[in-house]
Design a protein around this motif. Structure first.
Motif, PDB file in Angstrom:
ATOM      1  N   LEU B  88       1.010  -1.080   0.096  1.00 40.03           N
ATOM      2  CA  LEU B  88      -0.137  -0.007  -0.110  1.00 40.03           C
ATOM      3  C   LEU B  88       0.990   1.019   0.075  1.00 40.03           C
ATOM      4  N   LYS B  89       1.966   1.229   0.884  1.00 38.10           N
ATOM      5  CA  LYS B  89       2.827   2.339   0.757  1.00 38.10           C
ATOM      6  C   LYS B  89       3.469   2.688  -0.688  1.00 38.10           C
ATOM      7  N   ILE B  90       4.113   1.650  -1.323  1.00 31.71           N
ATOM      8  CA  ILE B  90       4.613   1.674  -2.543  1.00 31.71           C
ATOM      9  C   ILE B  90       3.467   2.074  -3.472  1.00 31.71           C
ATOM     10  N   LEU B  91       2.384   1.638  -3.352  1.00 35.10           N
ATOM     11  CA  LEU B  91       1.365   1.971  -4.582  1.00 35.10           C
ATOM     12  C   LEU B  91       1.082   3.550  -4.241  1.00 35.10           C
ATOM     13  N   ASP B  92       1.134   3.807  -2.907  1.00 34.92           N
ATOM     14  CA  ASP B  92       0.534   5.491  -2.869  1.00 34.92           C
ATOM     15  C   ASP B  92       2.031   6.285  -3.132  1.00 34.92           C
ATOM     16  N   GLU B  93       2.848   5.862  -3.006  1.00 37.18           N
ATOM     17  CA  GLU B  93       4.357   6.833  -3.390  1.00 37.18           C
ATOM     18  C   GLU B  93       4.173   6.638  -4.849  1.00 37.18           C
ATOM     19  N   THR B  94       3.912   5.629  -5.786  1.00 36.46           N
ATOM     20  CA  THR B  94       3.974   5.484  -7.211  1.00 36.46           C
ATOM     21  C   THR B  94       2.986   6.601  -7.679  1.00 36.46           C
ATOM     22  N   ILE B  95       1.863   6.209  -7.097  1.00 32.64           N
ATOM     23  CA  ILE B  95       0.407   7.241  -7.792  1.00 32.64           C
ATOM     24  C   ILE B  95       0.853   8.735  -7.399  1.00 32.64           C
ATOM     25  N   GLU B  96       1.793   9.213  -6.469  1.00 31.60           N
ATOM     26  CA  GLU B  96       2.056  10.586  -6.022  1.00 31.60           C
ATOM     27  C   GLU B  96       3.223  10.902  -6.860  1.00 31.60           C
ATOM     28  N   GLU B  97       4.280  10.045  -6.764  1.00 32.01           N
ATOM     29  CA  GLU B  97       5.746  10.614  -7.471  1.00 32.01           C
ATOM     30  C   GLU B  97       6.061   9.987  -8.709  1.00 32.01           C
ATOM     31  N   ASN B  98       5.519   8.762  -9.267  1.00 29.57           N
ATOM     32  CA  ASN B  98       6.183   8.166 -10.609  1.00 29.57           C
ATOM     33  C   ASN B  98       5.874   9.426 -11.754  1.00 29.57           C
ATOM     34  N   GLU B  99       6.861   9.349 -12.729  1.00 33.89           N
ATOM     35  CA  GLU B  99       6.847  10.290 -13.777  1.00 33.89           C
ATOM     36  C   GLU B  99       5.937   9.615 -14.769  1.00 33.89           C
ATOM     37  N   GLU B 100       5.949   8.428 -14.882  1.00 32.15           N
ATOM     38  CA  GLU B 100       4.896   7.787 -16.022  1.00 32.15           C
ATOM     39  C   GLU B 100       3.694   7.856 -15.717  1.00 32.15           C
ATOM     40  N   GLN B 101       2.772   8.446 -16.490  1.00 30.55           N
ATOM     41  CA  GLN B 101       1.266   8.519 -16.434  1.00 30.55           C
ATOM     42  C   GLN B 101       0.691   7.040 -16.190  1.00 30.55           C
ATOM     43  N   ASP B 102       1.159   6.395 -17.243  1.00 34.30           N
ATOM     44  CA  ASP B 102       0.657   4.872 -17.471  1.00 34.30           C
ATOM     45  C   ASP B 102       0.722   4.159 -16.251  1.00 34.30           C
ATOM     46  N   VAL B 103       2.030   4.286 -15.710  1.00 32.14           N
ATOM     47  CA  VAL B 103       2.504   3.620 -14.506  1.00 32.14           C
ATOM     48  C   VAL B 103       1.693   3.829 -13.250  1.00 32.14           C
ATOM     49  N   LYS B 104       1.481   5.396 -13.228  1.00 29.37           N
ATOM     50  CA  LYS B 104       0.559   5.836 -12.130  1.00 29.37           C
ATOM     51  C   LYS B 104      -1.009   5.310 -12.266  1.00 29.37           C
ATOM     52  N   ASP B 105      -1.385   5.259 -13.493  1.00 28.07           N
ATOM     53  CA  ASP B 105      -2.849   5.004 -13.771  1.00 28.07           C
ATOM     54  C   ASP B 105      -3.040   3.332 -13.177  1.00 28.07           C
ATOM     55  N   THR B 106      -1.759   2.605 -13.661  1.00 28.41           N
ATOM     56  CA  THR B 106      -2.169   1.136 -13.278  1.00 28.41           C
ATOM     57  C   THR B 106      -2.086   1.017 -11.709  1.00 28.41           C
ATOM     58  N   ALA B 107      -1.172   1.750 -11.066  1.00 24.25           N
ATOM     59  CA  ALA B 107      -0.964   1.688  -9.387  1.00 24.25           C
ATOM     60  C   ALA B 107      -2.293   2.109  -8.892  1.00 24.25           C
ATOM     61  N   SER B 108      -2.910   3.112  -9.447  1.00 29.67           N
ATOM     62  CA  SER B 108      -4.115   3.644  -9.131  1.00 29.67           C
ATOM     63  C   SER B 108      -5.217   2.459  -9.142  1.00 29.67           C
ATOM     64  N   SER B 109      -5.236   2.012 -10.273  1.00 28.63           N
ATOM     65  CA  SER B 109      -6.392   0.770 -10.411  1.00 28.63           C
ATOM     66  C   SER B 109      -5.886  -0.436  -9.193  1.00 28.63           C
ATOM     67  N   ILE B 110      -4.591  -0.719  -9.065  1.00 24.27           N
ATOM     68  CA  ILE B 110      -4.405  -1.768  -8.300  1.00 24.27           C
ATOM     69  C   ILE B 110      -4.702  -1.324  -6.626  1.00 24.27           C
ATOM     70  N   ARG B 111      -4.610  -0.201  -6.466  1.00 29.66           N
ATOM     71  CA  ARG B 111      -4.783   0.422  -5.135  1.00 29.66           C
ATOM     72  C   ARG B 111      -6.513   0.223  -4.863  1.00 29.66           C
ATOM     73  N   ALA B 112      -7.099   0.535  -5.667  1.00 31.87           N
ATOM     74  CA  ALA B 112      -8.426   0.502  -5.821  1.00 31.87           C
ATOM     75  C   ALA B 112      -9.028  -0.752  -5.715  1.00 31.87           C
TER      76      ALA B 112
END
Lengths: 146, 118
Positions: B88-112
């Motif tokens: 959960l910590k890594i997903l939150d960090e990825t959603i907030e800080e990652n530069e790649e939008q695709d990666v952010k979107d995937t992380a958001s989906s998994i978080r949900a």
């Protein structure tokens, strides 16, 4: 002239026999033969003669001798067989010894490595990470070739 | 393949944290789907911040892999984790800080998905 009667003739024959006997005794004064009878110049000894009664024990003796011979023959056969078995056992033991020696030499000269123990997870986890990395690269490369 | 599976599994339980580096460099970059799938499972199984970052925050690896098979396996493994604190910590960090939008979107989906699952 006297009349020759059977008694007279026998007396004369006895005298003749006596004279001859005395002559023989004088000639062989040391002889122990009481009869002074010789056969072809050789004095027969008393023990040469066998009585009929002495034949019975001889049969038993002969049987015992035969039984002894049979026993000896059987014993010899047993010994021969035993020797043969002993030889076979010795040969077998020698073969086993040779085979074992060869097997041990083979084990000593052969580098035996069991894949299932080498690649078990528990034994792999004890190896250094760098070594596991090399192994992984090697296995992936070999999979590519196939 | 059995040997590769055992090596990767050994790396997943290895005490040395360098094992993550080996899995990242060799396993996730392999052209074979099966190897990448095994590597993703091993990284999730380690359940450390370093190993989870590899499968969550990198394009083309783990949940961002090009192979649907690898992606689905990784998501299943993440959902099956008993201790979800690190993920959960890594997903939150990825959603907030990652530069790649695709990666952010995937992380958001998994978080949900993880929120619904828990």
């Amino acid at each position: 002239m006297q009349k020759i009667t059977p008694l007279r003739s026998s007396l004369e024959a006895f005298k003749k026999f006596k004279t001859n006997r005395e002559n023989n005794i004088n000639a062989n004064g040391h002889s122990t033969n009481p009869f002074g009878i010789t056969f072809k110049g050789t004095v027969l000894q008393m023990d040469v003669f066998e009585s009929a009664s002495s034949k019975a024990p001889n049969v038993v003796k002969q049987k015992m001798q035969d039984a002894g011979k049979l026993l000896a023959s059987a014993w010899t056969t047993v010994i021969n067989r035993f020797s043969s078995i002993k030889q076979n056992i010795a040969d077998f033991a020698k073969n086993v010894k040779t085979s074992t020696k060869e097997f041990i030499e083979m084990l000593n000269t052969t580098n035996v490595e069991f894949d299932f123990s080498k690649y078990s997870v528990s034994s792999l986890a004890k190896r250094p990470v760098s070594e596991l990395g090399e192994m992984l690269s090697k296995e992936i490369s070999s999979l590519r070739i196939k | 393949m059995k040997k590769i599976k055992n090596i990767i599994e050994a790396l997943s339980i290895h005490e040395d944290s360098e094992a993550v580096k080996i899995l990242d460099e060799i396993g996730t970059n392999c052209e074979m789907d099966d190897v990448r799938e095994l590597t993703a499972k091993a990284l999730v199984k380690r359940n450390s911040e370093e190993s989870l970052k590899v499968v969550v925050a990198n394009k083309g690896k783990g949940i961002n892999d090009l192979s649907p098979k690898v992606v689905m396996t990784t998501i299943n493994e993440l959902l099956a984790l008993e201790d979800k604190e690190n993920i959960l910590k890594i997903l939150d960090e990825t959603i907030e800080e990652n530069e790649e939008q695709d990666v952010k979107d995937t992380a958001s989906s998994i978080r949900a998905l993880m929120s619904f699952a828990s």
